[in-house]
Design a protein around this motif. Sequence first.
Motif, PDB file in Angstrom:
ATOM      1  N   ASN A  42       0.802  -1.220   0.000  1.00  0.00           N
ATOM      2  CA  ASN A  42       0.000   0.000   0.000  1.00  0.00           C
ATOM      3  C   ASN A  42       0.834   1.269   0.000  1.00  0.00           C
ATOM      4  OD1 ASN A  42      -2.273  -1.514  -0.052  1.00  0.00           O
ATOM      5  ND2 ASN A  42      -2.927  -1.092   2.042  1.00  0.00           N
ATOM      6  N   ALA A  43       2.148   1.122  -0.183  1.00  0.00           N
ATOM      7  CA  ALA A  43       3.031   2.284  -0.255  1.00  0.00           C
ATOM      8  C   ALA A  43       4.009   2.088  -1.402  1.00  0.00           C
ATOM      9  CB  ALA A  43       3.783   2.473   1.065  1.00  0.00           C
ATOM     10  N   ALA A  44       4.447   3.195  -2.002  1.00  0.00           N
ATOM     11  CA  ALA A  44       5.378   3.112  -3.124  1.00  0.00           C
ATOM     12  C   ALA A  44       6.731   2.580  -2.676  1.00  0.00           C
ATOM     13  CB  ALA A  44       5.535   4.483  -3.778  1.00  0.00           C
ATOM     14  N   ARG A  45       7.105   2.822  -1.404  1.00  0.00           N
ATOM     15  CA  ARG A  45       8.335   2.284  -0.825  1.00  0.00           C
ATOM     16  C   ARG A  45       7.970   1.351   0.324  1.00  0.00           C
ATOM     17  NH1 ARG A  45      13.208   4.778  -2.244  1.00  0.00           N
ATOM     18  NH2 ARG A  45      12.945   6.611  -3.557  1.00  0.00           N
ATOM     19  N   ILE A  46       8.636   0.201   0.352  1.00  0.00           N
ATOM     20  CA  ILE A  46       8.385  -0.747   1.438  1.00  0.00           C
ATOM     21  C   ILE A  46       9.064  -0.236   2.703  1.00  0.00           C
ATOM     22  CG2 ILE A  46       8.684  -3.135   2.200  1.00  0.00           C
ATOM     23  CD1 ILE A  46       8.711  -3.879  -0.819  1.00  0.00           C
ATOM     24  N   VAL A  47      10.346   0.057   2.643  1.00  0.00           N
ATOM     25  CA  VAL A  47      11.077   0.799   3.668  1.00  0.00           C
ATOM     26  C   VAL A  47      11.937   1.815   2.926  1.00  0.00           C
ATOM     27  CG1 VAL A  47      12.688   0.728   5.602  1.00  0.00           C
ATOM     28  CG2 VAL A  47      11.069  -1.141   5.297  1.00  0.00           C
ATOM     29  N   ASN A  48      13.133   1.400   2.516  1.00  0.00           N
ATOM     30  CA  ASN A  48      13.963   2.238   1.649  1.00  0.00           C
ATOM     31  C   ASN A  48      13.698   1.931   0.179  1.00  0.00           C
ATOM     32  OD1 ASN A  48      15.475   3.610   3.714  1.00  0.00           O
ATOM     33  ND2 ASN A  48      16.641   1.727   4.033  1.00  0.00           N
ATOM     34  N   GLY A  49      13.493   0.656  -0.121  1.00  0.00           N
ATOM     35  CA  GLY A  49      13.331   0.210  -1.490  1.00  0.00           C
ATOM     36  C   GLY A  49      11.923   0.377  -2.024  1.00  0.00           C
ATOM     37  N   ILE A 209      -1.673  -6.365   9.969  1.00  0.00           N
ATOM     38  CA  ILE A 209      -2.081  -6.770  11.313  1.00  0.00           C
ATOM     39  C   ILE A 209      -3.353  -6.060  11.772  1.00  0.00           C
ATOM     40  CG2 ILE A 209       0.247  -7.416  12.035  1.00  0.00           C
ATOM     41  CD1 ILE A 209       0.501  -4.706  13.394  1.00  0.00           C
ATOM     42  N   SER A 210      -3.816  -5.077  10.996  1.00  0.00           N
ATOM     43  CA  SER A 210      -5.078  -4.398  11.279  1.00  0.00           C
ATOM     44  C   SER A 210      -5.553  -3.744   9.992  1.00  0.00           C
ATOM     45  CB  SER A 210      -4.902  -3.349  12.388  1.00  0.00           C
ATOM     46  OG  SER A 210      -4.106  -2.274  11.933  1.00  0.00           O
ATOM     47  N   ASN A 211      -6.707  -3.084  10.037  1.00  0.00           N
ATOM     48  CA  ASN A 211      -7.221  -2.437   8.832  1.00  0.00           C
ATOM     49  C   ASN A 211      -6.285  -1.352   8.311  1.00  0.00           C
ATOM     50  OD1 ASN A 211      -9.531  -4.007   8.766  1.00  0.00           O
ATOM     51  ND2 ASN A 211     -10.724  -2.563  10.019  1.00  0.00           N
ATOM     52  N   SER A 212      -5.513  -0.727   9.188  1.00  0.00           N
ATOM     53  CA  SER A 212      -4.657   0.377   8.776  1.00  0.00           C
ATOM     54  C   SER A 212      -3.176   0.160   9.066  1.00  0.00           C
ATOM     55  CB  SER A 212      -5.106   1.675   9.458  1.00  0.00           C
ATOM     56  OG  SER A 212      -5.107   1.527  10.865  1.00  0.00           O
ATOM     57  N   GLY A 213      -2.818  -0.940   9.743  1.00  0.00           N
ATOM     58  CA  GLY A 213      -1.436  -1.159  10.130  1.00  0.00           C
ATOM     59  C   GLY A 213      -0.847  -2.424   9.537  1.00  0.00           C
ATOM     60  N   GLU A 242      -1.625   3.579   7.900  1.00  0.00           N
ATOM     61  CA  GLU A 242      -2.268   4.296   6.802  1.00  0.00           C
ATOM     62  C   GLU A 242      -3.502   5.024   7.281  1.00  0.00           C
ATOM     63  OE1 GLU A 242      -3.821   3.313   2.239  1.00  0.00           O
ATOM     64  OE2 GLU A 242      -3.392   1.699   3.661  1.00  0.00           O
ATOM     65  N   THR A 243      -3.631   6.302   6.900  1.00  0.00           N
ATOM     66  CA  THR A 243      -4.838   7.077   7.121  1.00  0.00           C
ATOM     67  C   THR A 243      -5.269   7.654   5.785  1.00  0.00           C
ATOM     68  OG1 THR A 243      -3.637   9.133   7.584  1.00  0.00           O
ATOM     69  CG2 THR A 243      -4.091   7.682   9.456  1.00  0.00           C
ATOM     70  N   PHE A 244      -6.402   8.310   5.759  1.00  0.00           N
ATOM     71  CA  PHE A 244      -6.908   8.841   4.504  1.00  0.00           C
ATOM     72  C   PHE A 244      -5.940   9.879   3.941  1.00  0.00           C
ATOM     73  CE2 PHE A 244      -9.390  11.867   1.982  1.00  0.00           C
ATOM     74  CZ  PHE A 244      -9.951  10.991   1.058  1.00  0.00           C
ATOM     75  N   GLY A 245      -5.330   9.559   2.791  1.00  0.00           N
ATOM     76  CA  GLY A 245      -4.433  10.497   2.123  1.00  0.00           C
ATOM     77  C   GLY A 245      -3.025  10.509   2.658  1.00  0.00           C
ATOM     78  N   HIS A 246      -2.735   9.765   3.759  1.00  0.00           N
ATOM     79  CA  HIS A 246      -1.399   9.754   4.350  1.00  0.00           C
ATOM     80  C   HIS A 246      -0.936   8.321   4.597  1.00  0.00           C
ATOM     81  CE1 HIS A 246      -2.548  13.914   5.391  1.00  0.00           C
ATOM     82  NE2 HIS A 246      -1.256  14.161   5.486  1.00  0.00           N
ATOM     83  N   MET A 247       0.381   8.143   4.529  1.00  0.00           N
ATOM     84  CA  MET A 247       1.014   6.893   4.937  1.00  0.00           C
ATOM     85  C   MET A 247       2.180   7.248   5.857  1.00  0.00           C
ATOM     86  SD  MET A 247       1.447   3.559   4.924  1.00  0.00           S
ATOM     87  CE  MET A 247       0.583   2.850   3.508  1.00  0.00           C
ATOM     88  N   PHE A 248       2.181   6.672   7.049  1.00  0.00           N
ATOM     89  CA  PHE A 248       3.270   6.873   8.010  1.00  0.00           C
ATOM     90  C   PHE A 248       4.044   5.570   8.118  1.00  0.00           C
ATOM     91  CE2 PHE A 248      -0.153   9.747   9.188  1.00  0.00           C
ATOM     92  CZ  PHE A 248       0.505  10.954   9.355  1.00  0.00           C
ATOM     93  N   GLN A 249       5.358   5.666   7.984  1.00  0.00           N
ATOM     94  CA  GLN A 249       6.220   4.492   8.072  1.00  0.00           C
ATOM     95  C   GLN A 249       7.341   4.788   9.068  1.00  0.00           C
ATOM     96  OE1 GLN A 249       7.045   4.660   3.732  1.00  0.00           O
ATOM     97  NE2 GLN A 249       6.323   2.556   3.652  1.00  0.00           N
ATOM     98  N   GLY A 279      14.309   5.546  11.633  1.00  0.00           N
ATOM     99  CA  GLY A 279      13.892   6.445  10.567  1.00  0.00           C
ATOM    100  C   GLY A 279      12.390   6.423  10.365  1.00  0.00           C
ATOM    101  N   PHE A 280      11.911   7.361   9.574  1.00  0.00           N
ATOM    102  CA  PHE A 280      10.489   7.379   9.248  1.00  0.00           C
ATOM    103  C   PHE A 280      10.268   8.023   7.886  1.00  0.00           C
ATOM    104  CE2 PHE A 280      11.154  11.332  11.669  1.00  0.00           C
ATOM    105  CZ  PHE A 280      10.578  12.276  10.833  1.00  0.00           C
ATOM    106  N   ASN A 281       9.165   7.627   7.243  1.00  0.00           N
ATOM    107  CA  ASN A 281       8.690   8.234   5.998  1.00  0.00           C
ATOM    108  C   ASN A 281       7.275   8.747   6.241  1.00  0.00           C
ATOM    109  OD1 ASN A 281      11.009   7.360   4.558  1.00  0.00           O
ATOM    110  ND2 ASN A 281      10.042   5.383   4.133  1.00  0.00           N
ATOM    111  N   ILE A 282       6.993   9.920   5.731  1.00  0.00           N
ATOM    112  CA  ILE A 282       5.634  10.449   5.727  1.00  0.00           C
ATOM    113  C   ILE A 282       5.257  10.703   4.282  1.00  0.00           C
ATOM    114  CG2 ILE A 282       4.097  12.297   6.482  1.00  0.00           C
ATOM    115  CD1 ILE A 282       5.988  12.795   8.818  1.00  0.00           C
ATOM    116  N   VAL A 283       4.198  10.063   3.821  1.00  0.00           N
ATOM    117  CA  VAL A 283       3.775  10.170   2.427  1.00  0.00           C
ATOM    118  C   VAL A 283       2.394  10.817   2.371  1.00  0.00           C
ATOM    119  CG1 VAL A 283       3.390   8.942   0.256  1.00  0.00           C
ATOM    120  CG2 VAL A 283       5.037   8.044   1.928  1.00  0.00           C
ATOM    121  N   ARG A 284       2.287  11.874   1.599  1.00  0.00           N
ATOM    122  CA  ARG A 284       0.996  12.547   1.393  1.00  0.00           C
ATOM    123  C   ARG A 284       0.619  12.422  -0.071  1.00  0.00           C
ATOM    124  NH1 ARG A 284      -3.600  14.044   0.874  1.00  0.00           N
ATOM    125  NH2 ARG A 284      -4.531  15.948   1.732  1.00  0.00           N
TER     126      ARG A 284
END
Length: 297
Positions: A42-49, A209-213, A242-249, A279-284
Amino acid sequence: MKSKIFYCFCSFLMMGLQAYAQNSSNQNEAEEETTYVNSAFNAARIVNGQSTLNPTNGSLFFTISHQFGKINEGSYNFFGLDRSTIRLGFEYGINDYFGIGIGRSSMNKTFDGFLKLKLLSQKYGAENMPFNLTLYSNISINSLKWYNTAVDYSFKNRTAWVTQFLISRKFTSTFSLQLSPSYIRQNPISTSPEDENTFAIGLSGRKKISNSGALVFEYFYLLPGYTSDHYENSFSLGFNFETFGHMFQIFLTNSQGLYENSFLAHTQGKWSNGDIHLGFNIVREFQVKKMKSFKQK
């Protein structure tokens, strides 16, 4: 040690394939319609890749990546939090199959750009395709000032290319795996012993592990050569929310770089030594173009 970890991941992959084969044998093979399987990731990057997910037509991903120093630096550097590397990136979907992206990293003041082309999509029914296949090609440019005038450090020596075939499969509604055969082309200066050509194989996974995690991992095994002898295999563990319009990693990794050439071919940290970066990624996500369904309404 590297080989043992790699073989463990391969065994894990084979177990997933066997489980899928057993489930598939119980399904009715006579399907009238073709059903496409939702994104394995559900994200363009899994972690770094990169993953096989492409931004949809007219969709823009803005990514803020932030990585701290090593945890084993101790309390003086606040366990790595006093140091950081950042990357700002944009990825845009020209259509549902083709995406482009650019980025800028503080590490070596590096600019990068890439193309991402979806070749195959996982589906079943009237038409069957057991996996997703995406071609990914990246160029990175080191823009640090070069003060050693005795050595010719041309634009060519500042660039590196990475090409990957991303092959993913969604085995169940909560479990996906991806293989990433990778080719790294570097142009070191004539006095450098580094390889011009390096090959790696990546294995990544996602467990919802959940609807958003979801829990994620990725591991890149360097094939034997100078790079493998002098650098470490990149290994990362993370959690996606994952939230609406955002992905936090948020993740832990032994790689400091945030672009392909850095973490694939120049990882120096060892997990066993505590060389671990938080580290963390924030995707909007922004919808630049109106979707067809909206236009029709």
